[in-house]
Design an enzyme around this catalytic site. Structure first.
Site, PDB file in Angstrom:
ATOM      1  CG  HIS A   1      -4.767   0.985  27.312  1.00 26.47           C
ATOM      2  ND1 HIS A   1      -5.560   0.220  26.522  1.00 26.47           N
ATOM      3  CD2 HIS A   1      -5.364   1.517  28.229  1.00 26.47           C
ATOM      4  CE1 HIS A   1      -6.625   0.138  26.911  1.00 26.47           C
ATOM      5  NE2 HIS A   1      -7.157   0.987  27.815  1.00 26.47           N
TER       6      HIS A   1
ATOM      7  CD  GLU B   1      -2.121   4.250  -3.157  1.00 27.24           C
ATOM      8  OE1 GLU B   1      -1.446   3.729  -2.222  1.00 27.24           O
ATOM      9  OE2 GLU B   1      -1.723   5.108  -4.009  1.00 27.24           O
TER      10      GLU B   1
ATOM     11  CD  GLU C   1      -4.038  -1.120  23.737  1.00 28.75           C
ATOM     12  OE1 GLU C   1      -3.714  -1.547  24.659  1.00 28.75           O
ATOM     13  OE2 GLU C   1      -4.971  -0.132  23.653  1.00 28.75           O
TER      14      GLU C   1
ATOM     15  CB  CYS D   1       4.776   8.429  -3.364  1.00 28.56           C
ATOM     16  SG  CYS D   1       5.770   7.404  -4.476  1.00 28.56           S
TER      17      CYS D   1
ATOM     18  CE  LYS E   1      -0.262   7.747  -2.451  1.00 26.75           C
ATOM     19  NZ  LYS E   1       0.150   6.328  -3.066  1.00 26.75           N
TER      20      LYS E   1
ATOM     21  CB  CYS F   1       8.590   9.330  -5.932  1.00 23.35           C
ATOM     22  SG  CYS F   1       8.373   9.654  -4.146  1.00 23.35           S
TER      23      CYS F   1
ATOM     24  CE1 TYR G   1       1.294  -0.789  -3.033  1.00 27.28           C
ATOM     25  CE2 TYR G   1       1.435  -2.320  -5.052  1.00 27.28           C
ATOM     26  CZ  TYR G   1       1.907  -2.134  -3.939  1.00 27.28           C
ATOM     27  OH  TYR G   1       2.812  -2.918  -3.294  1.00 27.28           O
TER      28      TYR G   1
HETATM   29  P1  NDP Z   1      -0.423  -2.550 -10.050  1.00 29.71           P
HETATM   30  O1  NDP Z   1       0.651  -3.639 -10.762  1.00 29.71           O
HETATM   31  O2  NDP Z   1      -0.437  -2.471  -8.801  1.00 29.71           O
HETATM   32  O3  NDP Z   1      -1.911  -3.164 -10.522  1.00 29.71           O
HETATM   33  C1  NDP Z   1      -2.285  -3.401 -11.760  1.00 29.71           C
HETATM   34  C2  NDP Z   1      -3.784  -3.713 -12.003  1.00 29.71           C
HETATM   35  O4  NDP Z   1      -4.311  -3.802 -13.319  1.00 29.71           O
HETATM   36  C3  NDP Z   1      -3.845  -5.396 -11.501  1.00 29.71           C
HETATM   37  O5  NDP Z   1      -5.449  -5.428 -10.848  1.00 29.71           O
HETATM   38  C4  NDP Z   1      -3.853  -6.045 -12.653  1.00 29.71           C
HETATM   39  O6  NDP Z   1      -4.455  -7.188 -12.857  1.00 29.71           O
HETATM   40  C5  NDP Z   1      -4.740  -5.279 -13.885  1.00 29.71           C
HETATM   41  N1  NDP Z   1      -4.198  -5.203 -15.180  1.00 29.71           N
HETATM   42  C6  NDP Z   1      -2.792  -5.502 -15.590  1.00 29.71           C
HETATM   43  N2  NDP Z   1      -2.649  -5.379 -16.842  1.00 29.71           N
HETATM   44  C7  NDP Z   1      -3.995  -5.367 -17.418  1.00 29.71           C
HETATM   45  C8  NDP Z   1      -4.479  -5.013 -18.583  1.00 29.71           C
HETATM   46  N3  NDP Z   1      -3.883  -5.152 -19.869  1.00 29.71           N
HETATM   47  N4  NDP Z   1      -6.038  -4.891 -18.860  1.00 29.71           N
HETATM   48  C9  NDP Z   1      -6.728  -4.641 -17.683  1.00 29.71           C
HETATM   49  N5  NDP Z   1      -6.076  -4.822 -16.342  1.00 29.71           N
HETATM   50  C10 NDP Z   1      -4.894  -5.133 -16.175  1.00 29.71           C
HETATM   51  O7  NDP Z   1      -0.389  -1.336 -11.106  1.00 29.71           O
HETATM   52  P2  NDP Z   1      -0.808   0.065 -10.579  1.00 29.71           P
HETATM   53  O8  NDP Z   1      -1.096   0.941 -12.170  1.00 29.71           O
HETATM   54  O9  NDP Z   1      -1.779   0.431  -9.700  1.00 29.71           O
HETATM   55  O10 NDP Z   1       0.616   0.459  -9.946  1.00 29.71           O
HETATM   56  C11 NDP Z   1       1.867   0.324 -10.610  1.00 29.71           C
HETATM   57  C12 NDP Z   1       2.939   0.150  -9.683  1.00 29.71           C
HETATM   58  O11 NDP Z   1       3.394   1.397  -9.114  1.00 29.71           O
HETATM   59  C13 NDP Z   1       2.518  -0.688  -8.399  1.00 29.71           C
HETATM   60  O12 NDP Z   1       2.791  -2.163  -8.912  1.00 29.71           O
HETATM   61  C14 NDP Z   1       3.541  -0.272  -7.322  1.00 29.71           C
HETATM   62  O13 NDP Z   1       4.870  -0.898  -7.450  1.00 29.71           O
HETATM   63  C15 NDP Z   1       3.669   1.337  -7.674  1.00 29.71           C
HETATM   64  N6  NDP Z   1       2.729   1.897  -6.648  1.00 29.71           N
HETATM   65  C16 NDP Z   1       2.998   2.069  -5.396  1.00 29.71           C
HETATM   66  C17 NDP Z   1       1.917   2.798  -4.541  1.00 29.71           C
HETATM   67  C18 NDP Z   1       2.367   2.504  -3.015  1.00 29.71           C
HETATM   68  O14 NDP Z   1       3.378   2.077  -2.617  1.00 29.71           O
HETATM   69  N7  NDP Z   1       1.526   3.024  -2.179  1.00 29.71           N
HETATM   70  C19 NDP Z   1       1.151   3.449  -5.059  1.00 29.71           C
HETATM   71  C20 NDP Z   1       0.912   3.552  -6.449  1.00 29.71           C
HETATM   72  C21 NDP Z   1       1.570   2.685  -7.236  1.00 29.71           C
HETATM   73  P3  NDP Z   1      -3.823  -8.656 -12.361  1.00 29.71           P
HETATM   74  O15 NDP Z   1      -3.764  -8.455 -10.641  1.00 29.71           O
HETATM   75  O16 NDP Z   1      -4.937  -9.640 -12.653  1.00 29.71           O
HETATM   76  O17 NDP Z   1      -2.686  -8.625 -13.064  1.00 29.71           O
END
Ligand code: NDP
Length: 446
Positions: A435, A180, A440, A46, A49, A41, A176
């Protein structure tokens, strides 16, 4: 007598909270961290980022300023200035986290640690220490699929250290991090292509909110390739990358960023030696009390792959320390966890989506406000916000709030209190609007 009452492996959000609170309760605590104190983080997640998100947003703010009467000279962005300022802030925070631990007399070992048994930990220096309880808080790391040329791609670990800004970037994933960083790099003026294996992005968020982000992102100029599977990446002599996929033409770019999920850090941790059970995704299996299959070994945070969010890891660390060292048995309540995606614009949500509520509750009412924020109107920015309240048709309770628009995460945090408190739509209706604000809209939906 053990060397420590508690030994924590990993000084990220969950580990630092557990160590500090256990020490405050009077325990003798040691903590090992092989990288930097603060964890994902603070060091490569976090916080840096969010600072990049702030930095990126100036691109639009500067453009919008003209309609508010400001004479703005041609804008120019210097990546190295922002990168170095962000990394300096990370270093400051790392110091603050270290101070927190030392101020509580937690002994810090700046080295790798592994389980050597149910009550012992082996440090990289060769020393073995004993502890009454061991807490695993080693977090997770980006998943990098095993495809040819993956070494030519970067993950969210490297993205904060880029030598220079890529002119073209391919971002793989639809979650995510992908959304982002698509927003961040686009605002910095890079040509962004987001490649996803399906046509669903931000799975789990309300469909209408996600559709609005997609619509706005496409209009801004972010390019999306759906149903595309990565096959290989080649590095060209000029330093650029060529990506080959099924379901999409080859893509030339200057960087390829993979953001396809994160995997628990358990490799070489000695789980087998200590008898700690690990699940299918490499997660450490724990019960409601954060206890592993070994009664003296516990785990919190991303390594348990429950909810991969910092505030959840912190709650788990606090609950563990209060339960085992403070005489206050505490269970983490995983209900109504708010979350946000810091895209451009950001989105935020708490509770059930409309679809989830319809499946679970049957009778559901959805209230929607689709509006153009006042600031966008004067700026001539044709970007509309969308707020949605999902209400249980049987009892008028608000079971979900979903928002996309400027400052949505800031507004949603307060709305999450209402959902957690099981307030009704009529409670929202009874509140006088503040307002003129965007928030709101939450009390004006009829
Ligand atoms: P996410 O789990 O958010 O998303 C992963 C993405 O990659 C999905 O679109 C998934 O598709 C796809 N995917 C998964 N496996 C494969 C693969 N083998 N090949 C191709 N595509 C794949 O992961 P992130 O890496 O973006 O973030 C990790 C975690 O970190 C998040 O789940 C979150 O908990 C945390 N995070 C939180 C943030 C926040 O609170 N703002 C910011 C950044 C990270 P599908 O949907 O089809 O499975």
């Amino acid at each position: 007598m053990a060397d420590y009452d508690l030994f924590v492996i990993g000084a990220g959000s969950g580990g630092v909270r557990a160590a500090r609170v256990a020490a405050a309760h009077g325990a003798k605590v040691g903590i090992a961290e092989e990288h930097k104190v603060g964890g994902t983080c603070v060091v490569r997640g976090c916080i840096p980022k969010k600072l990049l998100v702030y930095g990126a947003h100036f691109a639009e703010d500067i453009d919008d300023a003209a309609m508010f009467g400001w004479d703005v000279p041609e804008k120019r962005f210097d990546w190295a200035v922002l990168r170095d300022n962000v990394l300096a802030e990370v270093a400051r925070l790392e110091g603050a986290y270290t101070d927190t631990l030392t101020n509580h007399d937690v002994e810090i070992f700046h080295e790798r640690a592994e389980l050597a048994g149910p009550s012992s930990v082996r440090l990289a220096s060769g020393r073995t220490v004993s502890a009454g309880k061991i807490l695993i808080a080693t977090g997770a790391r980006p998943l990098m699929p095993e495809i040819p040329g993956i070494e030519h791609a970067i993950s969210s670990n490297e993205v904060f250290h880029l030598e220079k800004l890529p002119r073209r970037i391919v971002i793989v994933g639809g979650g995510y991090i992908a959304n982002e960083f698509a927003g961040i790099f686009h605002q910095f003026g890079c040509q962004v292509t987001l490649v996803n294996r399906s046509d669903v992005i931000l799975r789990g968020y309300d469909q209408q909110i996600v559709d609005r982000l997609l619509q706005i992102s496409i209009k801004k100029g972010i390019h999306f390739e759906f149903n595309a599977t990565f096959e290989r990446i080649e590095a060209k002599a000029d330093g650029s990358r060529s990506s080959t996929m099924t379901g999409c033409e080859d893509l030339e770019s200057d960087q390829v960023l993979f953001a396809v999920g994160r995997r628990p850090n358990v490799e070489g941790l000695g789980c087998d030696a200590a008898g700690v059970a690990v699940g299918e995704k490499g997660e450490i299996k724990v019960d409601d009390d954060n206890c592993t299959s070994v009664p003296s070994i516990f785990a919190v945070g991303d390594v348990t792959n429950r909810v991969q969010l910092t505030p959840v890891a912190i709650r788990e660390g606090q609950a563990f320390a209060d339960t085992h060292f403070g005489g206050k048995p505490t269970l983490v309540d995983y209900g109504c966890i708010p979350s946000a995606v810091f895209s451009h614009p950001p989105l935020a949500a708490v509770g059930m989506t409309e679809g989830q509520a319809r499946n679970k509750l049957g009778s559901v009412k959805a209230y929607i406000s689709d509006f153009r924020p006042l600031k966008n109107v004067l700026a001539g920015r044709n970007e509309r916000s969308l707020y949605k309240l999902v209400v249980d048709g049987h009892n008028d309770r608000i079971v979900g709030v979903h928002m996309i628009g400027p400052d949505a995460p800031e507004i949603l945090q307060a709305a999450a209190i209402a959902v957690k408190a099981r307030l009704k739509k009529s409670d929202f209706d009874s509140v006088v609007a503040l307002h003129p604000t965007m928030a709101e809209e939450l009390v004006l939906m009829r």
